[in-house]
Design a protein around this motif. Sequence first.
Motif, short mmCIF file in Angstrom:
data_model
loop_
_atom_site.label_atom_id
_atom_site.label_comp_id
_atom_site.label_asym_id
_atom_site.label_seq_id
_atom_site.Cartn_x
_atom_site.Cartn_y
_atom_site.Cartn_z
N LYS A 1 -12.60 20.13 -10.92
CA LYS A 1 -11.84 21.38 -10.77
C LYS A 1 -10.69 21.24 -9.79
CE LYS A 1 -15.78 24.42 -11.81
NZ LYS A 1 -16.61 25.55 -11.32
N ASN A 2 -10.60 20.11 -9.12
CA ASN A 2 -9.60 19.96 -8.07
C ASN A 2 -8.57 18.90 -8.42
OD1 ASN A 2 -11.02 21.81 -6.35
ND2 ASN A 2 -12.46 20.18 -5.87
N CYS A 3 -7.34 19.12 -7.95
CA CYS A 3 -6.29 18.12 -8.10
C CYS A 3 -6.54 16.97 -7.11
CB CYS A 3 -4.92 18.74 -7.82
SG CYS A 3 -4.39 19.94 -9.07
N ILE A 4 -6.04 15.82 -7.47
CA ILE A 4 -6.17 14.66 -6.58
C ILE A 4 -5.40 14.94 -5.29
CG2 ILE A 4 -5.67 12.21 -6.32
CD1 ILE A 4 -5.95 11.92 -9.32
N SER A 5 -6.02 14.67 -4.17
CA SER A 5 -5.41 15.00 -2.89
C SER A 5 -4.29 14.03 -2.54
CB SER A 5 -6.47 14.98 -1.79
OG SER A 5 -6.86 13.65 -1.48
N PRO A 6 -3.31 14.47 -1.76
CA PRO A 6 -2.25 13.56 -1.29
C PRO A 6 -2.80 12.35 -0.54
CG PRO A 6 -1.63 15.85 -0.90
CD PRO A 6 -3.06 15.86 -1.34
N ASP A 7 -3.87 12.53 0.22
CA ASP A 7 -4.45 11.41 0.96
C ASP A 7 -4.96 10.33 0.02
OD1 ASP A 7 -3.90 12.54 3.37
OD2 ASP A 7 -5.90 13.37 3.69
N THR A 8 -5.61 10.75 -1.09
CA THR A 8 -6.10 9.78 -2.07
C THR A 8 -4.94 9.03 -2.71
OG1 THR A 8 -8.06 11.13 -2.54
CG2 THR A 8 -7.41 9.52 -4.21
N ILE A 9 -3.88 9.75 -3.05
CA ILE A 9 -2.72 9.10 -3.67
C ILE A 9 -2.08 8.11 -2.69
CG2 ILE A 9 -0.45 9.49 -4.69
CD1 ILE A 9 -1.46 12.23 -5.61
N LYS A 10 -2.03 8.48 -1.41
CA LYS A 10 -1.47 7.57 -0.40
C LYS A 10 -2.29 6.30 -0.32
CE LYS A 10 0.70 11.06 2.55
NZ LYS A 10 0.67 11.74 3.89
N ARG A 11 -3.60 6.42 -0.41
CA ARG A 11 -4.44 5.22 -0.38
C ARG A 11 -4.18 4.34 -1.59
NH1 ARG A 11 -8.31 8.90 1.87
NH2 ARG A 11 -9.28 9.26 -0.17
N HIS A 12 -3.94 4.99 -2.75
CA HIS A 12 -3.60 4.22 -3.94
C HIS A 12 -2.28 3.46 -3.74
CE1 HIS A 12 -6.17 7.08 -6.67
NE2 HIS A 12 -6.89 6.29 -5.90
N MET A 13 -1.33 4.11 -3.09
CA MET A 13 -0.05 3.46 -2.83
C MET A 13 -0.20 2.30 -1.84
SD MET A 13 2.19 4.77 -4.80
CE MET A 13 0.83 4.91 -5.98
N ASP A 14 -1.09 2.44 -0.88
CA ASP A 14 -1.35 1.34 0.05
C ASP A 14 -1.90 0.13 -0.71
OD1 ASP A 14 -0.50 2.78 2.24
OD2 ASP A 14 -2.52 3.46 2.80
N THR A 15 -2.80 0.42 -1.66
CA THR A 15 -3.34 -0.66 -2.49
C THR A 15 -2.25 -1.31 -3.33
OG1 THR A 15 -5.49 0.46 -2.60
CG2 THR A 15 -5.06 -1.25 -4.25
N LEU A 16 -1.40 -0.48 -3.92
CA LEU A 16 -0.30 -1.00 -4.74
C LEU A 16 0.64 -1.87 -3.90
CD1 LEU A 16 1.33 -1.09 -7.38
CD2 LEU A 16 2.48 1.03 -6.63
N ARG A 17 0.92 -1.42 -2.68
CA ARG A 17 1.80 -2.19 -1.79
C ARG A 17 1.22 -3.57 -1.50
NH1 ARG A 17 2.08 1.31 1.69
NH2 ARG A 17 4.14 2.20 1.25
N CYS A 18 -0.08 -3.62 -1.25
CA CYS A 18 -0.74 -4.90 -0.98
C CYS A 18 -0.65 -5.83 -2.19
CB CYS A 18 -2.19 -4.68 -0.60
SG CYS A 18 -2.43 -3.90 1.01
N ILE A 19 -0.87 -5.25 -3.39
CA ILE A 19 -0.84 -6.05 -4.62
C ILE A 19 0.57 -6.59 -4.86
CG2 ILE A 19 -1.06 -5.96 -7.13
CD1 ILE A 19 -3.29 -3.87 -6.71
N LEU A 20 1.59 -5.73 -4.69
CA LEU A 20 2.97 -6.17 -4.92
C LEU A 20 3.38 -7.25 -3.92
CD1 LEU A 20 4.69 -2.74 -5.70
CD2 LEU A 20 4.05 -4.52 -7.32
#
Length: 296
Positions: A27-46
């Motif tokens: 029922k809830n949208c993904i939180s900004p904190d969760t998306i930021k963690r995803h971006m941290d992971t993406l940054r490490c991969i790149l």
Amino acid sequence: VNKAVDALTTHDIQQFINAESRRKVGKNCISPDTIKRHMDTLRCILNWGVKQELVQQIPTLSNLVFGKRDEKLPFMTRTEIEAIIARGGIEPGKIKQLWDSLYLNIHEVQEVVELVRKQARYPFLYPMFVFVAYTGARRSEMMRATIDDFDLVSGTVLIRERKRSRSRSTTYRRVELPSCCITVLKEWFANHPGGQYAFCQNFLDPETPPENPLSADQARIQFTKTLRNTKWSVVRGFHVFRHSYASNLATKQVDQRIIDKHMGHQTEEMRHRYQHLAPDICRKAVEVLGESQTSA
């Protein structure tokens, strides 16, 4: 975004973030904190891809815009939360947020661990609850704890952290144990079924040596089952004991530096959630404003 990595732009990444912020899980949208963690992971991969010469260039990720989020509520007692709910007119999602801000006072913590002592299904559950309640340890830190981390002669435990530093996979903090916790742990270790981990999973198969730590799901399920159908089923997880640990130290006006030391990675936002529980300090601070008028 369906593009080769070399062709990705910052705009593409921003579009992905915008779409994720609107996507709902349950029922809830993904939180900004969760998306930021995803971006941290993406940054490490790149960055890894560049070092391995798998990609030639990567988009800039430093200017991304994330959605705003509400500040979490200050910690509240069960009585305060129940009074708010009793007045009515609150959406179910807001009720959940209220219970997420629950902290147990010292006597309530004692009541919960005593309840666990009486009705725990497995021997490790009572010392596990006691450890979390009287150290402020996270669930993951409890799961990683080994018997050698405990020095019950000096009354301390070395807690293995994973969240304090981005440059180190593991850091440590040493926490003093209250005497009630030491007594319970001494008895538990005297009857420990074996293996390196302080709280082990031999309840799954008593014939198998407990060489593996508890999993997150096992710990969560046993926590829920132990408190189910009791007045304390409102306690939503181990984190409530962590909140309670810091909150009760604050109500006793323990030096903030000691609270920070015992809690480990402690943000200013977290401090703000429980500092209101030490009103005497704030009261004394503001009273100085009236001293000159009184003397006059």
